[in-house]
Design an enzyme around this catalytic site. Structure first.
Site, PDB file in Angstrom:
ATOM      1  N   HIS A  67       5.278   0.439  -8.345  1.00 49.61           N
ATOM      2  CA  HIS A  67       6.520   0.648  -9.136  1.00 49.61           C
ATOM      3  C   HIS A  67       6.114   1.642 -10.400  1.00 49.61           C
ATOM      4  O   HIS A  67       6.906   1.862 -11.228  1.00 49.61           O
ATOM      5  CB  HIS A  67       6.973  -0.613  -9.677  1.00 49.61           C
ATOM      6  CG  HIS A  67       8.119  -1.034  -8.476  1.00 49.61           C
ATOM      7  ND1 HIS A  67       7.547  -1.864  -7.308  1.00 49.61           N
ATOM      8  CD2 HIS A  67       9.518  -1.166  -8.542  1.00 49.61           C
ATOM      9  CE1 HIS A  67       8.565  -2.009  -6.697  1.00 49.61           C
ATOM     10  NE2 HIS A  67       9.863  -1.760  -7.496  1.00 49.61           N
ATOM     11  N   GLY A  68       4.709   1.616 -10.786  1.00 51.54           N
ATOM     12  CA  GLY A  68       4.440   2.136 -12.314  1.00 51.54           C
ATOM     13  C   GLY A  68       4.890   1.601 -13.350  1.00 51.54           C
ATOM     14  O   GLY A  68       4.852   0.148 -13.040  1.00 51.54           O
ATOM     15  N   GLY A  77      -5.956 -33.202 -13.287  1.00 54.27           N
ATOM     16  CA  GLY A  77      -5.195 -32.235 -12.447  1.00 54.27           C
ATOM     17  C   GLY A  77      -5.636 -32.328 -11.053  1.00 54.27           C
ATOM     18  O   GLY A  77      -5.106 -33.088 -10.214  1.00 54.27           O
ATOM     19  N   SER A  78      -6.788 -31.401 -10.776  1.00 58.37           N
ATOM     20  CA  SER A  78      -7.174 -31.287  -9.505  1.00 58.37           C
ATOM     21  C   SER A  78      -8.039 -32.775  -8.974  1.00 58.37           C
ATOM     22  O   SER A  78      -7.916 -33.043  -8.070  1.00 58.37           O
ATOM     23  CB  SER A  78      -8.416 -30.355  -9.521  1.00 58.37           C
ATOM     24  OG  SER A  78      -7.829 -29.005  -9.974  1.00 58.37           O
ATOM     25  N   ILE A  94       8.022 -35.177  -9.079  1.00 59.74           N
ATOM     26  CA  ILE A  94       6.724 -36.132  -8.441  1.00 59.74           C
ATOM     27  C   ILE A  94       5.837 -35.593  -9.830  1.00 59.74           C
ATOM     28  O   ILE A  94       5.462 -34.544 -10.009  1.00 59.74           O
ATOM     29  CB  ILE A  94       6.242 -35.328  -7.056  1.00 59.74           C
ATOM     30  CG1 ILE A  94       4.939 -36.003  -6.857  1.00 59.74           C
ATOM     31  CG2 ILE A  94       6.432 -34.136  -7.184  1.00 59.74           C
ATOM     32  CD1 ILE A  94       4.934 -37.194  -6.013  1.00 59.74           C
ATOM     33  N   GLU A 109       3.861 -30.456   1.356  1.00 65.68           N
ATOM     34  CA  GLU A 109       4.257 -29.789   0.082  1.00 65.68           C
ATOM     35  C   GLU A 109       3.326 -28.398   0.124  1.00 65.68           C
ATOM     36  O   GLU A 109       3.846 -27.435  -0.203  1.00 65.68           O
ATOM     37  CB  GLU A 109       3.418 -30.535  -1.114  1.00 65.68           C
ATOM     38  CG  GLU A 109       3.672 -30.066  -2.397  1.00 65.68           C
ATOM     39  CD  GLU A 109       2.950 -30.978  -3.503  1.00 65.68           C
ATOM     40  OE1 GLU A 109       2.878 -32.344  -3.158  1.00 65.68           O
ATOM     41  OE2 GLU A 109       2.684 -30.334  -4.516  1.00 65.68           O
ATOM     42  N   ASN A 154      -6.379 -23.411  -5.228  1.00 61.90           N
ATOM     43  CA  ASN A 154      -7.072 -22.645  -3.782  1.00 61.90           C
ATOM     44  C   ASN A 154      -8.263 -23.225  -3.424  1.00 61.90           C
ATOM     45  O   ASN A 154      -8.952 -23.176  -2.408  1.00 61.90           O
ATOM     46  CB  ASN A 154      -6.501 -21.133  -3.745  1.00 61.90           C
ATOM     47  CG  ASN A 154      -5.171 -21.000  -3.523  1.00 61.90           C
ATOM     48  OD1 ASN A 154      -4.395 -22.037  -3.271  1.00 61.90           O
ATOM     49  ND2 ASN A 154      -4.982 -19.804  -3.181  1.00 61.90           N
TER      50      ASN A 154
HETATM   51  C1  LIG Z   1       4.289 -24.273 -13.065  1.00 64.04           C
HETATM   52  C2  LIG Z   1       3.659 -25.620 -12.751  1.00 64.04           C
HETATM   53  C3  LIG Z   1       4.393 -26.538 -11.900  1.00 64.04           C
HETATM   54  C4  LIG Z   1       3.808 -27.916 -11.764  1.00 64.04           C
HETATM   55  N1  LIG Z   1       4.596 -28.850 -10.979  1.00 64.04           N
HETATM   56  C5  LIG Z   1       3.867 -30.159 -10.919  1.00 64.04           C
HETATM   57  C6  LIG Z   1       4.558 -31.468 -10.500  1.00 64.04           C
HETATM   58  O1  LIG Z   1       5.786 -31.207 -10.174  1.00 64.04           O
HETATM   59  N2  LIG Z   1       3.893 -32.672 -10.659  1.00 64.04           N
HETATM   60  C7  LIG Z   1       2.528 -32.652 -10.837  1.00 64.04           C
HETATM   61  O2  LIG Z   1       1.957 -33.657 -10.711  1.00 64.04           O
HETATM   62  N3  LIG Z   1       1.764 -31.463 -11.044  1.00 64.04           N
HETATM   63  C8  LIG Z   1       2.315 -30.135 -11.250  1.00 64.04           C
HETATM   64  N4  LIG Z   1       1.684 -29.276 -11.844  1.00 64.04           N
HETATM   65  C9  LIG Z   1       0.337 -29.594 -12.026  1.00 64.04           C
HETATM   66  C10 LIG Z   1      -0.803 -28.766 -10.900  1.00 64.04           C
HETATM   67  O3  LIG Z   1      -0.696 -29.542  -9.815  1.00 64.04           O
HETATM   68  C11 LIG Z   1      -2.109 -28.735 -11.580  1.00 64.04           C
HETATM   69  O4  LIG Z   1      -1.842 -27.837 -12.849  1.00 64.04           O
HETATM   70  C12 LIG Z   1      -2.972 -28.360 -10.663  1.00 64.04           C
HETATM   71  O5  LIG Z   1      -3.354 -29.264  -9.634  1.00 64.04           O
HETATM   72  C13 LIG Z   1      -4.528 -27.947 -11.311  1.00 64.04           C
HETATM   73  O6  LIG Z   1      -4.993 -29.065 -11.982  1.00 64.04           O
HETATM   74  P1  LIG Z   1      -5.239 -28.700 -13.798  1.00 64.04           P
HETATM   75  O7  LIG Z   1      -4.443 -27.805 -14.256  1.00 64.04           O
HETATM   76  O8  LIG Z   1      -5.420 -29.818 -14.489  1.00 64.04           O
HETATM   77  O9  LIG Z   1      -6.775 -27.756 -13.631  1.00 64.04           O
HETATM   78  P2  LIG Z   1      -8.009 -28.276 -13.452  1.00 64.04           P
HETATM   79  O10 LIG Z   1      -8.326 -29.679 -12.700  1.00 64.04           O
HETATM   80  O11 LIG Z   1      -8.657 -28.484 -14.807  1.00 64.04           O
HETATM   81  O12 LIG Z   1      -8.767 -27.340 -12.631  1.00 64.04           O
HETATM   82  C14 LIG Z   1      -8.784 -25.894 -13.189  1.00 64.04           C
HETATM   83  C15 LIG Z   1      -9.565 -24.818 -12.206  1.00 64.04           C
HETATM   84  O13 LIG Z   1     -10.943 -25.337 -11.926  1.00 64.04           O
HETATM   85  C16 LIG Z   1     -10.961 -24.976 -10.621  1.00 64.04           C
HETATM   86  N5  LIG Z   1     -11.475 -26.349  -9.789  1.00 64.04           N
HETATM   87  C17 LIG Z   1     -11.096 -27.461 -10.202  1.00 64.04           C
HETATM   88  N6  LIG Z   1     -11.671 -28.360  -9.235  1.00 64.04           N
HETATM   89  C18 LIG Z   1     -12.418 -27.746  -8.324  1.00 64.04           C
HETATM   90  C19 LIG Z   1     -13.004 -27.846  -7.411  1.00 64.04           C
HETATM   91  N7  LIG Z   1     -13.341 -29.376  -6.770  1.00 64.04           N
HETATM   92  N8  LIG Z   1     -13.713 -27.062  -6.710  1.00 64.04           N
HETATM   93  C20 LIG Z   1     -13.742 -25.796  -7.149  1.00 64.04           C
HETATM   94  N9  LIG Z   1     -13.007 -25.219  -8.059  1.00 64.04           N
HETATM   95  C21 LIG Z   1     -12.482 -26.317  -8.771  1.00 64.04           C
HETATM   96  C22 LIG Z   1      -9.837 -24.290 -10.096  1.00 64.04           C
HETATM   97  O14 LIG Z   1     -10.277 -23.024 -10.110  1.00 64.04           O
HETATM   98  C23 LIG Z   1      -8.882 -24.938 -10.878  1.00 64.04           C
HETATM   99  O15 LIG Z   1      -7.748 -24.075 -11.036  1.00 64.04           O
HETATM  100  C24 LIG Z   1       2.528 -27.953 -12.130  1.00 64.04           C
HETATM  101  C25 LIG Z   1       1.711 -26.902 -12.618  1.00 64.04           C
HETATM  102  C26 LIG Z   1       2.375 -25.901 -12.979  1.00 64.04           C
HETATM  103  C27 LIG Z   1       1.642 -24.635 -13.591  1.00 64.04           C
END
Ligand SMILES: Cc1cc2nc3c(=O)[nH]c(=O)nc-3n(C[C@H](O)[C@H](O)[C@H](O)COP(=O)(O)OP(=O)(O)OC[C@H]3O[C@@H](n4cnc5c(N)ncnc54)[C@H](O)[C@@H]3O)c2cc1C
Length: 379
Positions: A343-344, A133-134, A125, A247, A371
């Site tokens: 576990h140290g 991302g977010s 996906i 999910e 979160n």
């Molecule tokens: C191992 C791994 C597997 C993944 N697999 C997939 C996958 O299969 N498909 C896919 O599409 N994506 C995948 N992801 C991406 C993942 O869903 C995103 O990393 C995540 O949604 C966060 O987006 P970002 O990394 O761009 O962080 P950002 O959007 O830049 O956010 C960074 C931080 O800002 C804070 N923040 C952001 N928005 C808010 C808000 N509205 N309110 C308060 N705080 C906020 C949070 O602390 C957040 O962690 C994966 C990521 C990892 C690391």
């Protein structure tokens, strides 16, 4: 698991299924872990073997090649993988299948679900982009309609199963001018031999080294217009929000199974290890900390089981699933971190399962909606 508590969604059929899955993971997947870590992805044979024993798509109806079970069966697979410390993308496979099952046409279901259930085609996906991302409404990848085709352009990052993905459920803008979520659509992209499609090397992660997470690139990629998921353009954001409960529940299942395993491993360790002339378990602080971890994992288990039962009945509220994702993954990390402490120095050595667990579980608080976002939703 717990001696005095069994999840209420467990039936004889689910118990037998668990035995099959546990045996398969022990015999087939655990021995391949060092190779997967070296290569940074699972091998194709593991996927078809997993399909062969019914581990893939266990909650998809049999008429589409699935196991014909419920989310209880999916939960068993996730739990058994988490207990074994094996990171295999079967739950992403199930998430992609769910998109097709709920939002796809009859043709989509017949075209892809049976092959996914057999492990012949691996699903991914792809929502996240380098700059989005977010905030998924900010994605830049596009799908431009040209006659009977869409032309795809853009890139995705952090895509689990990306290295081997034969089918990508891709979030794109079909109408870049539309405000908010309305211009986003999901397109099902079968990648084999597809001109203009490219996968980057698996990314170097802190943990989960045997699982592929990659960048995907689309450069004037042409797919049939029938690859659009859903009856019309502009539904993608709502489809993603709709699927989030599934999910987040999957992530929560892994969180609780990991907590339970961490407590088991640590209990054994502190009984075996001595300091100051007695086993660590006889130190009051060790007993208190373990009691806290055990209580958290049990409270988490009971809450999770309630969520699973609600989901099976079709009654899991998105707010409750957001609570489960946030609370259980926070507790998961706290519990595993405490267990490392007990576990140290050995808890920091990669040959000890607790050390891997610690590195592997950190990301649970970040993906499937960080979160902080889930708390916004609850609020
Ligand atoms: C191992 C791994 C597997 C993944 N697999 C997939 C996958 O299969 N498909 C896919 O599409 N994506 C995948 N992801 C991406 C993942 O869903 C995103 O990393 C995540 O949604 C966060 O987006 P970002 O990394 O761009 O962080 P950002 O959007 O830049 O956010 C960074 C931080 O800002 C804070 N923040 C952001 N928005 C808010 C808000 N509205 N309110 C308060 N705080 C906020 C949070 O602390 C957040 O962690 C994966 C990521 C990892 C690391």
């Amino acid at each position: 698991m717990n001696l005095t508590y069994e999840s209420p969604w467990t039936s004889d059929d689910v118990r037998i299924f668990r035995k099959t899955i546990r045996h398969f993971i022990q015999e087939e997947l655990t021995p391949r872990q060092s190779r997967w870590r070296e290569e940074q992805h699972a091998d194709a044979e593991s996927w078809t073997k997993a399909g062969g024993i019914g581990m893939l798509l266990p909650d998809v109806p049999q008429e589409y090649g699935g196991g014909g079970g419920s989310f209880a069966h999916e939960a068993v697979v996730i739990e058994e993988l988490a207990r074994a410390g094996v990171h295999f993308g079967s739950s992403v496979q199930s998430i992609v299948a769910r998109y097709i099952l709920v939002h796809g046409s009859e043709e989509h279901k017949r075209q892809w679900l049976p092959r996914m259930a057999r492990g012949e085609i691996v699903g991914a996906i792809a929502m996240t982009e380098p700059a989005a991302g977010s905030d998924l409404q900010g994605i830049l990848a596009t799908a431009r309609r040209e006659g009977d085709h869409y032309v795809l352009n853009g890139s995705k990052t952090f895509i689990t199963n990306g290295w081997q993905a034969g089918l990508v459920c891709l979030a794109v803008k079909t109408d870049p001018k539309a405000a908010g979520p309305k211009g986003i659509s999901l397109i099902l992209v079968e990648t084999k031999g597809l001109a203009g499609y490219r996968v980057g090397r698996p990314l170097e992660k802190v943990g989960r080294h045997g699982q592929d997470v990659c960048e995907l690139f689309f450069d004037d990629v042409r797919v049939p217009a029938s690859s659009l998921l859903g009856p019309a353009e502009g539904k993608g954001f709502f489809q993603m929000m709709d699927n989030l409960s599934y999910e987040r529940l999957s992530v929560s299942v892994a969180a609780v199974a990991t907590m339970e395993r961490a407590v088991e491993l640590t209990t054994q360790y502190v009984k075996d290890r001595t300091a100051f002339g007695k086993p660590l378990i006889e130190l009051q602080n060790t007993r208190m900390k373990l009691a806290e971890c055990k209580t958290d994992s049990h409270v988490g288990r009971v809450f999770l089981d309630d969520c699973i039962e609600r989901f099976i009945k079709g009654q899991l509220d998105p707010v409750i699933s957001a609570m489960a994702k946030y609370w259980l993954t926070d507790r998961e990390f706290r519990t595993v971190d405490e267990c490392v402490q007990l576990h140290g120095g050995y808890g920091y050595m990669i040959e000890y399962p607790i050390a891997r667990m610690w590195a592997d579980c950190r990301v649970q608080r970040i993906y499937a909606g960080a979160n902080e976002l889930t708390k916004e939703m609850i609020a």
